[in-house]
Design an enzyme around this catalytic site. Structure first.
Site, short mmCIF file in Angstrom:
data_model
loop_
_atom_site.label_atom_id
_atom_site.label_comp_id
_atom_site.label_asym_id
_atom_site.label_seq_id
_atom_site.Cartn_x
_atom_site.Cartn_y
_atom_site.Cartn_z
N TYR A 145 0.86 -1.18 0.00
CA TYR A 145 0.00 0.00 0.00
C TYR A 145 0.90 1.23 0.00
O TYR A 145 1.84 1.32 0.78
CB TYR A 145 -0.88 -0.02 1.26
CG TYR A 145 -1.81 1.16 1.39
CD1 TYR A 145 -2.97 1.24 0.63
CD2 TYR A 145 -1.53 2.20 2.28
CE1 TYR A 145 -3.83 2.32 0.77
CE2 TYR A 145 -2.39 3.28 2.42
CZ TYR A 145 -3.54 3.33 1.66
OH TYR A 145 -4.40 4.40 1.79
N ASP A 240 9.34 3.05 -0.57
CA ASP A 240 8.31 3.75 0.19
C ASP A 240 8.59 3.49 1.67
O ASP A 240 8.24 2.45 2.22
CB ASP A 240 6.92 3.24 -0.22
CG ASP A 240 5.81 3.92 0.58
OD1 ASP A 240 6.13 4.69 1.51
OD2 ASP A 240 4.64 3.67 0.27
N LYS A 268 4.95 9.93 8.42
CA LYS A 268 4.77 9.45 9.79
C LYS A 268 5.81 10.02 10.76
O LYS A 268 5.66 11.14 11.20
CB LYS A 268 4.71 7.92 9.80
CG LYS A 268 3.52 7.42 8.92
CD LYS A 268 3.21 5.98 9.16
CE LYS A 268 2.20 5.42 8.16
NZ LYS A 268 0.80 5.66 8.50
N1 HOZ Z 1 -4.09 3.00 6.06
C1 HOZ Z 1 -3.44 3.64 7.15
C2 HOZ Z 1 -2.35 2.79 7.72
N2 HOZ Z 1 -1.81 1.82 6.87
C3 HOZ Z 1 -4.44 3.98 8.21
C4 HOZ Z 1 -4.44 5.42 8.49
C5 HOZ Z 1 -5.50 5.85 9.50
O1 HOZ Z 1 -6.56 5.26 9.59
O2 HOZ Z 1 -5.27 6.83 10.16
#
Ligand code: HOZ
Length: 428
Positions: A145, A240, A268
């Site tokens: 992802y 990434d 992050k």
């Molecule tokens: N898809 C995000 C982590 N892989 C989640 C982000 C969120 O819900 O804050």
């Protein structure tokens, strides 16, 4: 109304005005059941919900809070920046400072551009790769992802996988056709794509340690093989590192495994909990960005002074001597305690951990790729999640996400976590 009824009422109210009641899908707890917990505040390793219940937090805002929630120095830095103005949309010295810091930490990053989210960073990195190579196709890995840009929502992980829409409606056929799918930890699958379409491939984009199918480590030779495939073919290797950057080591996965990507995306940890992300790499590539070059990318809030202040203060914390050794020791204990509790049960499980990223999979087989990840018992994961939540342990509400530890999860906290985990497992 009791607390459970009040929480349900809050969620019902949210769902009337927000799709699914959430601003990011996995937060809805849909795959683990129950109603999401509404958070009021956080400090150190703890979250506190609106009813005042305390949870040990293993989500950590999905990774950024590596120094725990609301560290004093970061909050002070944000407060001081806020006093001077919230956004200027003009250049600041702090942006140069953080760029220099990033370059000092990551030798592969000669120049860096700040953006506001990991999605922005990956979208821009791929556009730059396409602009630099004059090619259109990219290779991504099934279940990886890279945010919600169109090119990436083809066989995607994280929430897309959690909710069974790995390829999202709304992505054009053209975008989907330009995304070639390979299998993580299977170099042969990448070689096949290169044999068939190599001259059209602008870049390989990969989570060097996967966090979005749960945590999967790269097997020896896999990342090296990707580097070798790109070399000499005018194809760029994009790491990434939105999750792994400043997380699995100070130098991220590229430092841990000794691989030099052409471009890196960060997010992050770099923002310490504020919306800050970045992409960077070789200067000759980055200089193709506007206004030096023709590849366009821009943003009103890019390099926002509050986010940069939080990022700089967080970098100060993680660069303290011994930070990563201590985090590794705490993470190893977290893994051992969880493993010991589960080993005393009849449940089949596997724990994958790289540094302070960890996932428990309910499976009797090693989990190393998409097929082995999706074969795990997600219903049992949901029961485990709920049992932990009752005990005051806040895990990622999906089998296909990473758990995170912070330096604030000290031995005393982990000792309590071990007892709670033991009770949660016994209740299954
Ligand atoms: N898809 C995000 C982590 N892989 C989640 C982000 C969120 O819900 O804050």
């Amino acid at each position: 109304m009791n607390n459970v009824e009040e929480n349900t009422a809050r969620y019902d109210r949210a769902r009337k005005v927000i799709p699914g009641g959430v601003n990011s899908p996995v937060r809805a707890f849909k795959s683990v059941g129950g109603t999401p917990v509404f958070i009021d505040r956080a400090r150190g390793p703890y979250l506190y919900d609106t009813d005042g219940k305390e949870y040990v937090d293993f989500v950590l805002s999905w990774g950024p809070m590596i120094a725990g929630h609301a560290p004093e120095s970061v909050v002070d830095a944000v407060r001081a920046a806020a006093e001077k103005g919230l956004s200027f949309g003009a250049v600041t010295e702090a942006e140069t400072q953080i760029a220099e810091r990033i370059r000092g930490i990551l030798p592969s990053v000669e120049k860096v551009r700040l953006v506001c989210s990991g999605t922005e960073a990956t979208m821009a990195a791929v556009r730059l790769a396409r602009g630099a190579t004059a090619r259109e196709k990219i290779v991504k890995f099934r279940g990886c992802y890279h945010g919600h840009g169109d090119s990436f929502l083809v066989q995607a992980g994280s929430g897309a996988l959690t909710f069974g829409n790995p390829s999202s409606p709304g992505v054009t056929r053209g975008a989907a056709q330009d995304t070639l799918i390979a299998e993580f930890n299977d170099l042969g699958s990448v070689q096949k794509l290169f044999a068939a379409q190599g001259k059209d491939i602008a870049a390989i984009i990969v989570e060097p340690v996967v966090g979005n199918m749960g945590v999967l480590a790269p097997e020896p030779g896999f990342l090296e093989g990707l580097r070798a495939l790109c070399d000499g073919r005018n194809t760029l290797l994009i790491f990434d590192e939105v999750m792994t950057g400043f997380r699995v080591s100070l130098r991220g996965a590229q430092g841990l495994y000794g691989i030099t990507p052409d471009l890196t995306t960060l997010g992050k940890v770099i923002g310490g909990g504020l919306p800050l992300a970045a992409y960077g790499g070789r200067a000759d590539l980055m200089d193709r960005l506007s206004p030096e070059g023709p590849v366009y990318q821009a943003g009103t809030l890019s390099g926002n002074p509050l986010a940069v202040a939080a990022g700089l203060a967080t970098l100060d914390l993680i660069m303290a001597p011994g930070f990563y050794d201590r985090l590794e020791a705490l993470s190893a204990r977290w893994e051992n305690d969880l493993g010991a509790a589960l080993a005393r049960s009849p449940l089949p499980f596997r724990i994958n951990r790289v540094g302070s990223m960890m996932t428990v999979f309910f499976s009797g087989k090693n989990v190393r790729d998409y097929d082995s990840a999706v074969a795990c018992d997600t219903a049992l994961f949901g029961r485990f999640f709920q049992a932990c939540l009752r005990e005051g342990l806040y895990l990622a509400p999906s089998q296909f996400e990473a758990g995170f530890l912070s330096i604030a999860h000290d031995e005393a906290v982990l000792a309590r976590v071990a007892e709670k985990t033991e009770r949660a497992v016994r209740s299954l």
